[in-house]
Design a protein around this motif. Structure first.
Motif, PDB file in Angstrom:
ATOM      1  N   THR A 238       0.843  -1.194   0.000  1.00  0.00           N
ATOM      2  CA  THR A 238       0.000   0.000   0.000  1.00  0.00           C
ATOM      3  C   THR A 238       0.876   1.243   0.000  1.00  0.00           C
ATOM      4  O   THR A 238       1.812   1.358   0.809  1.00  0.00           O
ATOM      5  CB  THR A 238      -0.922   0.015   1.225  1.00  0.00           C
ATOM      6  N   THR A 239       0.564   2.162  -0.886  1.00  0.00           N
ATOM      7  CA  THR A 239       1.329   3.400  -0.975  1.00  0.00           C
ATOM      8  C   THR A 239       0.950   4.336   0.170  1.00  0.00           C
ATOM      9  O   THR A 239      -0.002   4.097   0.909  1.00  0.00           O
ATOM     10  CB  THR A 239       1.068   4.112  -2.310  1.00  0.00           C
TER      11      THR A 239
ATOM     12  N   ASP B 137      -0.510   7.073  -0.003  1.00  0.00           N
ATOM     13  CA  ASP B 137      -1.855   7.620  -0.177  1.00  0.00           C
ATOM     14  C   ASP B 137      -2.905   6.507  -0.255  1.00  0.00           C
ATOM     15  O   ASP B 137      -3.956   6.661  -0.872  1.00  0.00           O
ATOM     16  CB  ASP B 137      -1.932   8.542  -1.401  1.00  0.00           C
ATOM     17  N   ASP B 138      -2.602   5.354   0.378  1.00  0.00           N
ATOM     18  CA  ASP B 138      -3.566   4.255   0.580  1.00  0.00           C
ATOM     19  C   ASP B 138      -4.048   3.618  -0.714  1.00  0.00           C
ATOM     20  O   ASP B 138      -5.215   3.245  -0.837  1.00  0.00           O
ATOM     21  CB  ASP B 138      -4.774   4.733   1.400  1.00  0.00           C
ATOM     22  N   ARG B 139      -3.172   3.458  -1.662  1.00  0.00           N
ATOM     23  CA  ARG B 139      -3.517   2.741  -2.894  1.00  0.00           C
ATOM     24  C   ARG B 139      -2.788   1.401  -2.901  1.00  0.00           C
ATOM     25  O   ARG B 139      -1.558   1.345  -2.759  1.00  0.00           O
ATOM     26  CB  ARG B 139      -3.136   3.565  -4.122  1.00  0.00           C
ATOM     27  N   GLU B 140      -3.565   0.317  -3.073  1.00  0.00           N
ATOM     28  CA  GLU B 140      -2.969  -1.013  -3.075  1.00  0.00           C
ATOM     29  C   GLU B 140      -2.416  -1.304  -4.471  1.00  0.00           C
ATOM     30  O   GLU B 140      -3.148  -1.264  -5.458  1.00  0.00           O
ATOM     31  CB  GLU B 140      -3.995  -2.075  -2.676  1.00  0.00           C
TER      32      GLU B 140
END
Length: 383
Positions: A201-202, A204-207
């Motif tokens: 997960t980045t 900024d909460d992107r998987e």
């Protein structure tokens, strides 16, 4: 780089009037023998420098081409099967509404002018490149997969670990391999290939899932794939794997955490990058027996995983080549998806054979030229 925000979509699609050209395909063993490879030095190498992107060129999610590597051709931007499946109901509804509006308009015209001969709409002819596959929607879903093909010109150990250090910074908390012995296979300590698959997960909460593959060439014959310039080649695939619709709400951040410094003297732990004597000739069978046509230039290719990046003078030639390559390898209908973004059109053809092998051909029309990326995925490979 290949993108420019000042170029509008209409300027791209005007290229569709280019004439169709023929393409060729052949068959054979993807691994050349030493005697066949010896002919490679006899023919001049094409100048591919104008198609190169150097270090710091953006790859997505804040990743960049690492120092010591060179990207060949543009990024390939693809909509995953999951994305296409998710938005299929929206597309069908939009198409149904558009057809209903057209019928209503036709009925009103006939009611207002009973004596007028109103022409019946005819289907739009198939042109190359096509409009965006999700054009009926007010907002077309952005591609969720990016692929880069790179040649490693510097120290392979340093370049590969620099790439992994960036991924580690992009996906804090993920289990990212930072040693060659965790990524690479070897024979007599000579590296035969490297693979890393990381999901995390980045900030900024992107998987996201990242897959890195490195092909040093054919160790037995000491022969690199065509246009590799006797150097290892690296492919990078980044795919957003979170909730499809949630991922469309805003674009990914290009900010990543602090990147660990990789020493130029980093220890390869006894592993050796094998030296290649020469490149295989341009007519070497690649990607499931494909032989590049004479009117195409191979920018980069690899034996494992099997891929080839080409460029052609004509847009329609590249598009037709990509389509036919998939058609010749599967039974049934080939899936097609067209994604239009600013000054680029990515047309992707996909299909699977009976044994589960997946074939993906992406034709990229950009301001810089026409490109084709052909890629073979074994049944168990992430895509």
């Amino acid at each position: 780089m290949f993108s420019s925000a000042s170029v509008r979509r209409a300027a791209i699609l005007s290229v569709a009037t280019l004439a169709l050209a023929a393409c060729q395909a052949g068959s054979g063993d993807p691994a050349p023998d030493a005697t066949a490879s010896a002919t490679a030095t006899a023919s001049p190498k094409p100048d591919v420098a104008i198609f190169e992107s150097g270090p710091d060129s953006p790859l997505g999610y804040g990743l960049q081409v690492p120092a010591g590597a060179t990207q060949l051709g543009p990024l390939s931007r693809i909509r995953s099967e999951q994305m296409i499946k998710t938005y299929a109901p929206d597309l069908q509804a939009a198409q149904a509404q558009r057809d209903a509006d057209r019928r209503e308009d036709l009925a009103e015209r006939r009611a207002e002018n009973p004596d007028e001969v109103v022409p019946v709409p005819v289907p739009t002819p198939d042109v190359r490149p096509s409009q965006d596959s999700f054009n009926p929607l007010e907002e077309q879903p952005r591609p969720d997969t990016v692929i880069s093909t790179m040649r490693i010109d510097g120290s392979p150990t340093v370049v590969v670990l620099r790439m992994m250090a960036q991924i580690s910074a992009m996906l804090p908390g993920a289990d990212v391999p930072m040693r060659l012995t965790e990524m690479c296979t070897e024979t007599d300590m000579r590296i035969t290939g490297c693979t890393a698959e990381v999901t995390g997960t980045t900030a900024d909460d992107r998987e996201v899932r990242v897959v890195v593959n490195v092909d040093p060439g054919n160790v037995e014959t000491r022969t690199s794939a065509p246009s590799a310039l006797r150097q290892p080649v690296m492919t990078l695939q980044i795919r957003y794997v979170g909730d499809v619709r949630e991922g469309q709400r805003e674009r990914e951040s290009s900010e990543i955490g602090e990147i660990a410094e990789i020493s130029p003297d980093v220890d390869p732990e006894g592993l050796i990058w094998p030296s290649m004597d020469l490149d295989a000739p341009a007519d070497t069978p690649l990607v499931d027996g494909f032989v590049a046509p004479e009117d195409a230039i191979i920018l980069l290719s690899g034996f494992s995983p099997q891929f080839v990046e080409l460029t052609t003078d004509k847009a329609a030639t590249a598009d037709l080549l990509a389509q036919r390559w998939v058609e010749e390898r599967i039974e049934g209908e080939v899936a097609k998806d067209v994604a239009v973004e600013l000054n680029e059109v990515n047309t992707t053809y996909t299909g699977s054979s009976e044994d589960g092998t997946y074939y993906r051909a992406t034709y990229v029309l950009s301001a810089r030229g026409n490109y084709v990326l052909l890629r073979v995925y074994p049944p168990d490979a992430p895509r």
